[in-house]
Design an enzyme around this catalytic site. Structure first.
Site, short mmCIF file in Angstrom:
data_model
loop_
_atom_site.label_atom_id
_atom_site.label_comp_id
_atom_site.label_asym_id
_atom_site.label_seq_id
_atom_site.Cartn_x
_atom_site.Cartn_y
_atom_site.Cartn_z
N ARG A 9 4.53 5.75 14.52
CA ARG A 9 4.39 6.24 13.15
C ARG A 9 3.86 7.67 13.11
NH1 ARG A 9 0.62 4.16 8.11
NH2 ARG A 9 -0.88 5.59 9.03
N HIS B 86 0.83 -1.21 0.00
CA HIS B 86 0.00 0.00 0.00
C HIS B 86 0.86 1.26 0.00
CE1 HIS B 86 1.02 -0.52 4.24
NE2 HIS B 86 0.67 0.73 4.46
N HIS C 21 4.74 0.22 0.35
CA HIS C 21 5.43 -0.56 1.37
C HIS C 21 4.53 -1.68 1.88
CE1 HIS C 21 3.39 2.64 3.58
NE2 HIS C 21 3.39 1.85 4.64
C1 SIN Z 1 2.75 1.14 7.89
O1 SIN Z 1 2.15 0.57 7.00
O2 SIN Z 1 2.79 2.36 7.95
C2 SIN Z 1 3.48 0.33 8.95
C3 SIN Z 1 4.71 -0.28 8.38
C4 SIN Z 1 5.40 -1.19 9.37
O3 SIN Z 1 4.92 -1.38 10.50
O4 SIN Z 1 6.45 -1.71 9.01
#
Ligand code: SIN
Length: 282
Positions: free
Chosen positions: A271, A97, A256
């Site tokens: 985050r 995504h 990612h």
């Molecule tokens: C996210 O999708 O922002 C999280 C990515 C992660 O936890 O590695």
């Protein structure tokens, strides 16, 4: 200490060492900005940040935003505590995504800080959507350049699909329901990067629902091809986290994928996403 940038893979991504994000001088800031635009994903090692310090660093790349669905922390509503306790499956960000492509003005960048990292597993994969666009044939690029796609949060956040536990406040990551869960927005499929002018493929499997104006079958066939082409290993890199790694990525041109391969272990991340702009058609 001097800042060093080491590429992680041919397609995108670099590791950064020799910098303290709490004490950046103008030279470090310029080097990080340049590396961010060149590599799209920076895994900055050996940091020890409070949430306030993470936010202060994030502000050098944009304005932190409050997520309309996922709860932030009580002290910092613009910081999401991404916690996966030992013994549970990971769910947040599991699947390719682009952060918040379902916003009218999707998040420009994300700053993710790793605090508790499993001894193995829990890596994050990234894919370079500029390279993906460049490796499509010219006739297909020309058709896609005239098309737009519909994005929505529903596949990831609709309680009817993902369960209501997170909305009941009992899970390690909690959500709040609003019309943001089902609202639809339309973005160009070919997106121009506002800083570099480069073109990216701007659809993703988690949030893109369909191509505007096509039948669902036509849309599924085209998106299905684009998603499998985009996820080819040659377009990707992988960040192996360490406690104290800060990864900064550019949602305007990167996908990612958070791996769910560490069930017996805990993982704790913080985050911050930064407000972006309405996507510019290429
Ligand atoms: C996210 O999708 O922002 C999280 C990515 C992660 O936890 O590695």
């Amino acid at each position: 200490m001097s800042l060093e940038v080491r590429p992680l893979a041919g397609a995108l991504g670099a590791e950064v060492v020799g910098v303290d994000l709490r004490k950046l001088d103008p030279g470090d800031e310029a080097a990080l900005q340049a590396a961010f635009l060149e590599y799209h994903v920076l895994a900055i090692r050996d940091q020890a940040l409070t949430r306030g310090e993470q936010l202060a660093f994030a502000r050098s790349f944009g304005e932190p935003e409050v997520h309309p669905i996922v709860d932030g922390t009580s002290a910092h509503p613009d910081v999401i505590r991404v916690h996966k306790p030992a013994g549970e499956s990971a769910s947040f960000g599991v699947g390719w995504h682009t952060d918040n492509s379902f916003f009218e003005a999707p998040s420009g960048a994300t700053v993710l800080y790793g605090e508790v990292i499993p001894t193995s597993g829990g890596d994050t994969l990234y894919a370079n959507m500029e390279e993906v666009w460049a490796t499509l044939s010219e006739p297909l690029r020309s058709r896609l350049g005239a098309m737009r796609a519909v994005h929505s949060a529903s596949r990831a956040y609709d309680p009817a699909l993902v369960g209501s536990e997170k909305y009941e406040g009992t899970a390690s990551l909690t959500y709040r329901y609003s019309e943001a869960v089902t609202a639809e927005v339309v973005h160009p499929i070919a997106r121009q990067h506002p800083e570099t002018g480069r073109t990216s493929l701007y659809v993703n499997p988690m949030f893109t629902q369909r191509i505007e104006g096509l039948s669902q079958a036509e849309s599924d066939a085209i998106l299905g091809f684009l998603f499998s082409h985009a996820a080819e290993p040659d377009h990707t890199c992988r960040v192996r986290w360490q406690p104290g790694t800060v990864t900064l990525w550019d949602n305007r041109c990167v996908w990612h994928y958070a791996m769910d391969d560490y069930r017996d272990h805990e993982r704790l991340m913080y985050r911050v996403t930064l407000a972006g702009e309405v996507p510019i058609p290429a």
